[in-house]
Design a protein around this motif. Sequence first.
Motif, PDB file in Angstrom:
ATOM      1  N   GLU A 321     -60.137 -44.211  13.274  1.00 17.68           N
ATOM      2  CA  GLU A 321     -59.768 -42.878  12.791  1.00 17.68           C
ATOM      3  C   GLU A 321     -58.526 -42.356  13.508  1.00 17.68           C
ATOM      4  OE1 GLU A 321     -61.937 -38.535  12.032  1.00 17.68           O
ATOM      5  OE2 GLU A 321     -62.979 -40.124  13.123  1.00 17.68           O
ATOM      6  N   VAL A 322     -58.489 -42.558  14.826  1.00 18.03           N
ATOM      7  CA  VAL A 322     -57.346 -42.097  15.616  1.00 18.03           C
ATOM      8  C   VAL A 322     -56.134 -42.985  15.365  1.00 18.03           C
ATOM      9  CG1 VAL A 322     -56.475 -41.706  17.954  1.00 18.03           C
ATOM     10  CG2 VAL A 322     -58.843 -41.111  17.389  1.00 18.03           C
ATOM     11  N   ASP A 323     -56.345 -44.305  15.393  1.00 20.68           N
ATOM     12  CA  ASP A 323     -55.221 -45.226  15.205  1.00 20.68           C
ATOM     13  C   ASP A 323     -54.590 -45.065  13.827  1.00 20.68           C
ATOM     14  OD1 ASP A 323     -55.788 -46.099  17.713  1.00 20.68           O
ATOM     15  OD2 ASP A 323     -56.453 -48.111  17.149  1.00 20.68           O
ATOM     16  N   ASP A 324     -55.420 -44.807  12.829  1.00 21.63           N
ATOM     17  CA  ASP A 324     -54.880 -44.611  11.476  1.00 21.63           C
ATOM     18  C   ASP A 324     -54.017 -43.355  11.417  1.00 21.63           C
ATOM     19  OD1 ASP A 324     -54.749 -45.350   8.637  1.00 21.63           O
ATOM     20  OD2 ASP A 324     -55.859 -43.488   8.316  1.00 21.63           O
ATOM     21  N   PHE A 325     -54.443 -42.313  12.135  1.00 20.79           N
ATOM     22  CA  PHE A 325     -53.625 -41.097  12.178  1.00 20.79           C
ATOM     23  C   PHE A 325     -52.284 -41.376  12.852  1.00 20.79           C
ATOM     24  CE2 PHE A 325     -52.179 -37.440  14.698  1.00 20.79           C
ATOM     25  CZ  PHE A 325     -51.897 -36.549  13.671  1.00 20.79           C
ATOM     26  N   ILE A 326     -52.309 -42.130  13.946  1.00 23.43           N
ATOM     27  CA  ILE A 326     -51.067 -42.431  14.664  1.00 23.43           C
ATOM     28  C   ILE A 326     -50.090 -43.189  13.772  1.00 23.43           C
ATOM     29  CG2 ILE A 326     -50.096 -43.806  16.557  1.00 23.43           C
ATOM     30  CD1 ILE A 326     -52.637 -43.119  18.178  1.00 23.43           C
ATOM     31  N   VAL A 327     -50.595 -44.182  13.036  1.00 20.62           N
ATOM     32  CA  VAL A 327     -49.716 -45.060  12.256  1.00 20.62           C
ATOM     33  C   VAL A 327     -49.399 -44.490  10.878  1.00 20.62           C
ATOM     34  CG1 VAL A 327     -49.489 -47.374  11.258  1.00 20.62           C
ATOM     35  CG2 VAL A 327     -50.558 -47.085  13.498  1.00 20.62           C
ATOM     36  N   ASN A 328     -50.370 -43.792  10.271  1.00 18.93           N
ATOM     37  CA  ASN A 328     -50.186 -43.376   8.871  1.00 18.93           C
ATOM     38  C   ASN A 328     -50.373 -41.883   8.627  1.00 18.93           C
ATOM     39  OD1 ASN A 328     -49.855 -46.118   7.846  1.00 18.93           O
ATOM     40  ND2 ASN A 328     -52.035 -46.383   8.316  1.00 18.93           N
ATOM     41  N   LYS A 342     -46.090 -34.797  12.365  1.00 14.49           N
ATOM     42  CA  LYS A 342     -44.673 -34.581  12.662  1.00 14.49           C
ATOM     43  C   LYS A 342     -44.491 -33.712  13.906  1.00 14.49           C
ATOM     44  CE  LYS A 342     -40.349 -33.017  10.534  1.00 14.49           C
ATOM     45  NZ  LYS A 342     -39.721 -32.441   9.319  1.00 14.49           N
ATOM     46  N   LYS A 343     -45.384 -32.739  14.074  1.00  9.88           N
ATOM     47  CA  LYS A 343     -45.290 -31.847  15.231  1.00  9.88           C
ATOM     48  C   LYS A 343     -45.683 -32.563  16.517  1.00  9.88           C
ATOM     49  CE  LYS A 343     -47.061 -27.451  17.028  1.00  9.88           C
ATOM     50  NZ  LYS A 343     -47.976 -26.304  16.777  1.00  9.88           N
ATOM     51  N   LEU A 344     -46.739 -33.386  16.443  1.00  9.09           N
ATOM     52  CA  LEU A 344     -47.233 -34.063  17.643  1.00  9.09           C
ATOM     53  C   LEU A 344     -46.277 -35.160  18.093  1.00  9.09           C
ATOM     54  CD1 LEU A 344     -49.616 -34.245  19.661  1.00  9.09           C
ATOM     55  CD2 LEU A 344     -50.661 -35.927  18.130  1.00  9.09           C
ATOM     56  N   PHE A 345     -45.850 -35.979  17.148  1.00 15.68           N
ATOM     57  CA  PHE A 345     -44.941 -37.079  17.473  1.00 15.68           C
ATOM     58  C   PHE A 345     -43.524 -36.648  17.096  1.00 15.68           C
ATOM     59  CE2 PHE A 345     -49.027 -39.270  16.271  1.00 15.68           C
ATOM     60  CZ  PHE A 345     -49.460 -39.404  17.585  1.00 15.68           C
ATOM     61  N   ASP A 346     -42.997 -35.762  17.914  1.00 17.39           N
ATOM     62  CA  ASP A 346     -41.742 -35.075  17.600  1.00 17.39           C
ATOM     63  C   ASP A 346     -40.544 -35.853  18.142  1.00 17.39           C
ATOM     64  OD1 ASP A 346     -41.975 -34.729  20.320  1.00 17.39           O
ATOM     65  OD2 ASP A 346     -42.468 -32.601  20.218  1.00 17.39           O
ATOM     66  N   GLU A 347     -39.470 -35.154  18.387  1.00 19.12           N
ATOM     67  CA  GLU A 347     -38.254 -35.798  18.885  1.00 19.12           C
ATOM     68  C   GLU A 347     -37.976 -35.407  20.325  1.00 19.12           C
ATOM     69  OE1 GLU A 347     -34.984 -35.300  16.219  1.00 19.12           O
ATOM     70  OE2 GLU A 347     -36.057 -36.173  14.517  1.00 19.12           O
ATOM     71  N   PHE A 356     -39.607 -43.218  18.214  1.00 21.38           N
ATOM     72  CA  PHE A 356     -40.895 -43.706  17.728  1.00 21.38           C
ATOM     73  C   PHE A 356     -41.024 -43.547  16.215  1.00 21.38           C
ATOM     74  CE2 PHE A 356     -45.154 -42.390  16.293  1.00 21.38           C
ATOM     75  CZ  PHE A 356     -45.783 -43.622  16.384  1.00 21.38           C
ATOM     76  N   THR A 357     -40.698 -42.366  15.687  1.00 19.38           N
ATOM     77  CA  THR A 357     -40.878 -42.142  14.246  1.00 19.38           C
ATOM     78  C   THR A 357     -39.949 -43.035  13.424  1.00 19.38           C
ATOM     79  OG1 THR A 357     -39.380 -40.239  14.423  1.00 19.38           O
ATOM     80  CG2 THR A 357     -41.735 -39.787  14.474  1.00 19.38           C
ATOM     81  N   ARG A 358     -38.746 -43.274  13.929  1.00 17.83           N
ATOM     82  CA  ARG A 358     -37.828 -44.164  13.204  1.00 17.83           C
ATOM     83  C   ARG A 358     -38.359 -45.596  13.195  1.00 17.83           C
ATOM     84  NH1 ARG A 358     -34.181 -40.960  16.143  1.00 17.83           N
ATOM     85  NH2 ARG A 358     -33.815 -42.620  17.683  1.00 17.83           N
ATOM     86  N   LYS A 359     -38.851 -46.042  14.340  1.00 16.66           N
ATOM     87  CA  LYS A 359     -39.405 -47.395  14.420  1.00 16.66           C
ATOM     88  C   LYS A 359     -40.674 -47.520  13.578  1.00 16.66           C
ATOM     89  CE  LYS A 359     -38.676 -50.468  17.077  1.00 16.66           C
ATOM     90  NZ  LYS A 359     -38.027 -51.791  16.941  1.00 16.66           N
ATOM     91  N   LEU A 360     -41.460 -46.448  13.524  1.00 16.37           N
ATOM     92  CA  LEU A 360     -42.694 -46.474  12.742  1.00 16.37           C
ATOM     93  C   LEU A 360     -42.382 -46.673  11.257  1.00 16.37           C
ATOM     94  CD1 LEU A 360     -45.762 -46.106  12.516  1.00 16.37           C
ATOM     95  CD2 LEU A 360     -45.382 -43.628  12.390  1.00 16.37           C
ATOM     96  N   LYS A 361     -41.396 -45.951  10.763  1.00 16.15           N
ATOM     97  CA  LYS A 361     -41.025 -46.094   9.347  1.00 16.15           C
ATOM     98  C   LYS A 361     -40.518 -47.509   9.061  1.00 16.15           C
ATOM     99  CE  LYS A 361     -39.973 -41.201   8.708  1.00 16.15           C
ATOM    100  NZ  LYS A 361     -38.908 -40.184   8.570  1.00 16.15           N
ATOM    101  N   LEU A 382     -49.809 -43.513  22.795  1.00 15.76           N
ATOM    102  CA  LEU A 382     -49.982 -42.431  21.827  1.00 15.76           C
ATOM    103  C   LEU A 382     -51.444 -42.010  21.688  1.00 15.76           C
ATOM    104  CD1 LEU A 382     -47.374 -43.456  19.121  1.00 15.76           C
ATOM    105  CD2 LEU A 382     -47.130 -41.947  21.089  1.00 15.76           C
ATOM    106  N   ARG A 383     -52.366 -42.928  21.959  1.00 17.85           N
ATOM    107  CA  ARG A 383     -53.777 -42.509  22.010  1.00 17.85           C
ATOM    108  C   ARG A 383     -53.967 -41.488  23.131  1.00 17.85           C
ATOM    109  NH1 ARG A 383     -55.807 -48.591  22.054  1.00 17.85           N
ATOM    110  NH2 ARG A 383     -55.739 -49.098  19.822  1.00 17.85           N
ATOM    111  N   ARG A 384     -53.342 -41.767  24.266  1.00 12.92           N
ATOM    112  CA  ARG A 384     -53.463 -40.826  25.392  1.00 12.92           C
ATOM    113  C   ARG A 384     -52.837 -39.483  25.024  1.00 12.92           C
ATOM    114  NH1 ARG A 384     -51.430 -45.757  28.327  1.00 12.92           N
ATOM    115  NH2 ARG A 384     -53.326 -46.839  28.996  1.00 12.92           N
ATOM    116  N   LYS A 385     -51.683 -39.529  24.418  1.00  8.94           N
ATOM    117  CA  LYS A 385     -51.024 -38.283  23.991  1.00  8.94           C
ATOM    118  C   LYS A 385     -51.925 -37.522  23.021  1.00  8.94           C
ATOM    119  CE  LYS A 385     -46.820 -36.618  21.627  1.00  8.94           C
ATOM    120  NZ  LYS A 385     -46.371 -35.641  22.646  1.00  8.94           N
TER     121      LYS A 385
END
Length: 559
Positions: A321-328, A342-347, A356-361, A382-385
């Motif tokens: 559940e958590v990993d899916d949120f991080i990736v998707n 977008k707010k959590l994994f910001d710039e 991170f977001t650029r590499k994720l896409k 990112l799980r820790r974050k």
Amino acid sequence: MEKNSFVYYLDQFNVLSPNHSKIYDEYTSGTEFSEYNFTIKTKVQNQLISYFKQNPQNVILTGNAGDGKTRLCRVVYDELSNKKLNDWPEKGIIDIDFKFGTLRVVKDLSELKDDVILHQLKELQKSMLDKKRKLYFLIAANEGKLTKFISKYDELESLREEIMLRFESHYNNNEQLNLINLLDITSSVYVKEILNNWNREENWESCRQCTKIESCIIFLNHKRLSVDLIKDRILEQYRILDYLDIHITMRELLIHMSFTITGGLLCNDIHEAQYKELAEQSKKVYYENFYGENVKANAFVDMKAVKALRTIDVGVSSQSEVDDFIVNGDISGDEKLEKYHKKLFDEDLDMSYGYFTRKLKRYRDHNGVADNDFIDDWVQRLRRKFYFEAIDEIEINRRLLLPFQHLGQYENLFNNPREKVTVRPKLINGLNRSFTNRLVKPSQSLFATSQNLMIYDEFRGRTLEIKDQEGREDIDFIPSKFKLEISPEVKLQMNLYIFEYLMRVNSGGTHNVLSEEAHILIDTFKNDLLRISEPEEYVLNILRLDRETGLYVDDQIEL
């Protein structure tokens, strides 16, 4: 180059820094960073001052190195003598004249030669037997050194008996001798006070004029650790250590909190960082520092808090559940989730300014082929974050990342008779299955049995009481565990390890999970039950396999 002197104050707590010795009480007086020193007013401190101002008595302070025994001795000296103690005398013993007589303060028994220790303990023994001497003692001593020493000398027999009584229970303290074991203090009590003090804005004011503020991971950590939500999550982690019976000393706590903020960096490191160094510094974000990521191996010896917290590291367990949120999460189709992702994994700096977001896409666009290591490099971080920063409103349970499935139930047991009644049958079933290493059918009775499947006695459910750990008013203490009690002589101390193990076994989990932490105590409890058992005279009670259900059920054979 702008520097924040408070960052250099925190460097005193860096175990690899040449300034590290300055955190010890012997070196705290008159340092260049004295303006940042702060005192946590503890119940023990107030109690000690009360004793010597109102009702003088002999006191032994014991605990581990770093629990603050020497500091407490200094506080008492300053209070009774109405002046600051700049330096301890070389012999480590100082007499204070006060209105009830003389108080002899021994700041650290383990630093003295054996003949001096023997003499001082004999003097203490005399004072305990004769209050007319008006010589009182305040002795700081590590528990191991004290108990080993008093066991060697017959002439200390009377003192030894009194000390050992008090180690058994603080209820045995009296005006003759009061032993305060600082190991009994609840470690988590001071966490937020330290974070609140060290993150006061005045400590960081000079940073706001710094040209490197946007690329300073230390300042970013300060900003994040000023957020109440994150402070509460850090407290939650320390509270779990309380539940596991893991004691963190005040010194270890300060070392850990300092490292969480700075990652061992100084202002010089920030100013001199080039591109590669900046990339490495971005990994020293507080939620990585908290678990000692990127810590040099030789630092772990003096970072007990980090070693303990690594056992409950929220980054290592994969939860879909958590990993899916991080990736998707940003393409989930849920507008609320996408916005929050977008707010959590910001710039910000810890996300490498949007890297991170650029590499994720890119990773998703190429089905992971373009960069197979990308997720492995980032996911634990990112799980820790997520654990520390995710708001509860997004309805993804961050506690899934903890290695305990039943933490919530454990916490709900405190001061909750209804919950205790609900949980008791599950604990009984867990015990029955643990005693036999078999899948025993759930029962209202606790069986005094063993792996040979004979039932020597049974104890109806209501005879097994779940009792909260008793509170204390003399020290900073929060009840953190329970005891399962059949009688005062037959009981099982139940911390979170034991509870989690029994609840998992109750649910059909395998006996090897957490067994190392649990089986010795559970076996002792089982043996105590067998010792008080009274087998029936003319029948043999056993557990037999019911082949229809695959469970072991209790049965009786007439003799």
